[in-house]
Design a protein around this motif. Structure first.
Motif, PDB file in Angstrom:
ATOM      1  N   GLY A 100       5.565 -66.360 -22.624  1.00 47.27           N
ATOM      2  CA  GLY A 100       4.762 -65.459 -23.448  1.00 47.27           C
ATOM      3  C   GLY A 100       4.730 -64.086 -22.821  1.00 47.27           C
ATOM      4  N   LEU A 101       3.630 -63.405 -23.047  1.00 46.32           N
ATOM      5  CA  LEU A 101       3.451 -62.056 -22.535  1.00 46.32           C
ATOM      6  C   LEU A 101       2.244 -62.003 -21.617  1.00 46.32           C
ATOM      7  N   GLU A 102       2.383 -61.310 -20.515  1.00 43.52           N
ATOM      8  CA  GLU A 102       1.255 -61.063 -19.629  1.00 43.52           C
ATOM      9  C   GLU A 102       0.728 -59.677 -19.975  1.00 43.52           C
ATOM     10  N   LEU A 103      -0.536 -59.623 -20.338  1.00 39.13           N
ATOM     11  CA  LEU A 103      -1.150 -58.373 -20.778  1.00 39.13           C
ATOM     12  C   LEU A 103      -2.128 -57.861 -19.739  1.00 39.13           C
ATOM     13  N   ARG A 104      -2.093 -56.578 -19.513  1.00 36.99           N
ATOM     14  CA  ARG A 104      -3.123 -55.892 -18.715  1.00 36.99           C
ATOM     15  C   ARG A 104      -4.004 -55.196 -19.741  1.00 36.99           C
ATOM     16  N   LEU A 105      -5.304 -55.525 -19.741  1.00 42.01           N
ATOM     17  CA  LEU A 105      -6.230 -55.038 -20.765  1.00 42.01           C
ATOM     18  C   LEU A 105      -7.326 -54.174 -20.152  1.00 42.01           C
ATOM     19  N   ARG A 106      -7.787 -53.216 -20.923  1.00 46.27           N
ATOM     20  CA  ARG A 106      -9.023 -52.484 -20.604  1.00 46.27           C
ATOM     21  C   ARG A 106     -10.017 -52.890 -21.673  1.00 46.27           C
ATOM     22  N   ILE A 107     -11.095 -53.551 -21.236  1.00 45.81           N
ATOM     23  CA  ILE A 107     -12.067 -54.103 -22.173  1.00 45.81           C
ATOM     24  C   ILE A 107     -13.333 -53.277 -22.111  1.00 45.81           C
ATOM     25  N   SER A 108     -13.765 -52.817 -23.295  1.00 41.38           N
ATOM     26  CA  SER A 108     -14.968 -51.991 -23.371  1.00 41.38           C
ATOM     27  C   SER A 108     -15.816 -52.434 -24.553  1.00 41.38           C
ATOM     28  N   GLY A 109     -17.112 -52.157 -24.422  1.00 41.80           N
ATOM     29  CA  GLY A 109     -18.039 -52.508 -25.487  1.00 41.80           C
ATOM     30  C   GLY A 109     -19.455 -52.193 -25.068  1.00 41.80           C
ATOM     31  N   GLY A 130      -1.255 -49.734 -25.876  1.00 41.28           N
ATOM     32  CA  GLY A 130      -2.031 -48.926 -26.811  1.00 41.28           C
ATOM     33  C   GLY A 130      -2.645 -49.722 -27.952  1.00 41.28           C
ATOM     34  N   ALA A 131      -2.184 -50.961 -28.162  1.00 45.72           N
ATOM     35  CA  ALA A 131      -2.735 -51.788 -29.240  1.00 45.72           C
ATOM     36  C   ALA A 131      -4.186 -52.147 -28.915  1.00 45.72           C
ATOM     37  N   LEU A 132      -5.025 -52.200 -29.943  1.00 47.19           N
ATOM     38  CA  LEU A 132      -6.430 -52.575 -29.791  1.00 47.19           C
ATOM     39  C   LEU A 132      -6.640 -53.970 -30.356  1.00 47.19           C
ATOM     40  N   LEU A 133      -7.287 -54.819 -29.568  1.00 48.19           N
ATOM     41  CA  LEU A 133      -7.531 -56.203 -29.966  1.00 48.19           C
ATOM     42  C   LEU A 133      -9.029 -56.475 -29.958  1.00 48.19           C
ATOM     43  N   PRO A 134      -9.517 -57.252 -30.917  1.00 48.84           N
ATOM     44  CA  PRO A 134     -10.937 -57.628 -30.880  1.00 48.84           C
ATOM     45  C   PRO A 134     -11.171 -58.657 -29.782  1.00 48.84           C
ATOM     46  N   ALA A 135     -12.314 -58.560 -29.131  1.00 51.59           N
ATOM     47  CA  ALA A 135     -12.648 -59.465 -28.043  1.00 51.59           C
ATOM     48  C   ALA A 135     -14.128 -59.800 -28.093  1.00 51.59           C
ATOM     49  N   ILE A 136     -14.491 -60.835 -27.371  1.00 49.12           N
ATOM     50  CA  ILE A 136     -15.891 -61.194 -27.169  1.00 49.12           C
ATOM     51  C   ILE A 136     -16.090 -61.268 -25.654  1.00 49.12           C
TER      52      ILE A 136
END
Length: 147
Positions: A100-109, A130-136
């Motif tokens: 699969g893909l290993e993603l480095r994310l910046r999570i904000s909320g 640059g893609a934005l993904l919904p998260a909890i």
């Protein structure tokens, strides 16, 4: 990935089944009629003990993994807040059976400081920097799930 009650039951049943071959070999070594040669007896007994140790260790590990996954899912459902995960970097992940893909994310909320985290996702052409993904996110310990 959230694991429902039926999935948890099936997983736990499989991990329990992994524990059984070793004790079966031990019982077979002790109760074979007519008794086998000493070499066969000790071979079955040693094999049974080794398989029991490995199977019970793996079974307990899997059981705890299912329990932790269910606990984390319940905690996110109860205390999680909506967040946004921005993909910072994408790399191929070749570990395991499912590449699969290993993603480095910046999570904000709201309610927690922005943080960075890594996760592994199935290959998807939409997962680009640059893609934005919904998260909890659980703001207390930064436990997160990409939805």
């Amino acid at each position: 990935m959230r694991l429902g009650p039926i999935g948890a039951l099936l997983c736990r049943s499989m991990f329990l089944a992994i524990c059984l071959p070793g004790p079966i070999l031990i019982v077979a070594a002790m109760t074979l009629d007519p008794p086998r040669s000493p070499t066969d007896f000790w071979g079955l007994l040693a094999g049974g003990v080794l398989v029991t140790i490995a199977g019970v260790g793996f079974g307990i590990f899997g059981w705890r993994l299912v329990t932790r996954s269910r606990r984390d899912g319940r905690r996110l459902s109860a205390a999680g807040v909506a967040a946004t995960a921005e993909v910072l970097a994408v790399a191929n992940h070749l570990g395991g059976e499912d590449p699969g893909l290993e993603l480095r994310l910046r999570i904000s909320g709201p309610g927690f400081a922005t943080f960075e985290a890594d996760t592994i996702r199935a290959d998807d052409p939409a997962l680009v920097p640059g893609a934005l993904l919904p998260a909890i996110v659980d703001p207390v310990d930064r436990l997160f799930s990409i939805t």
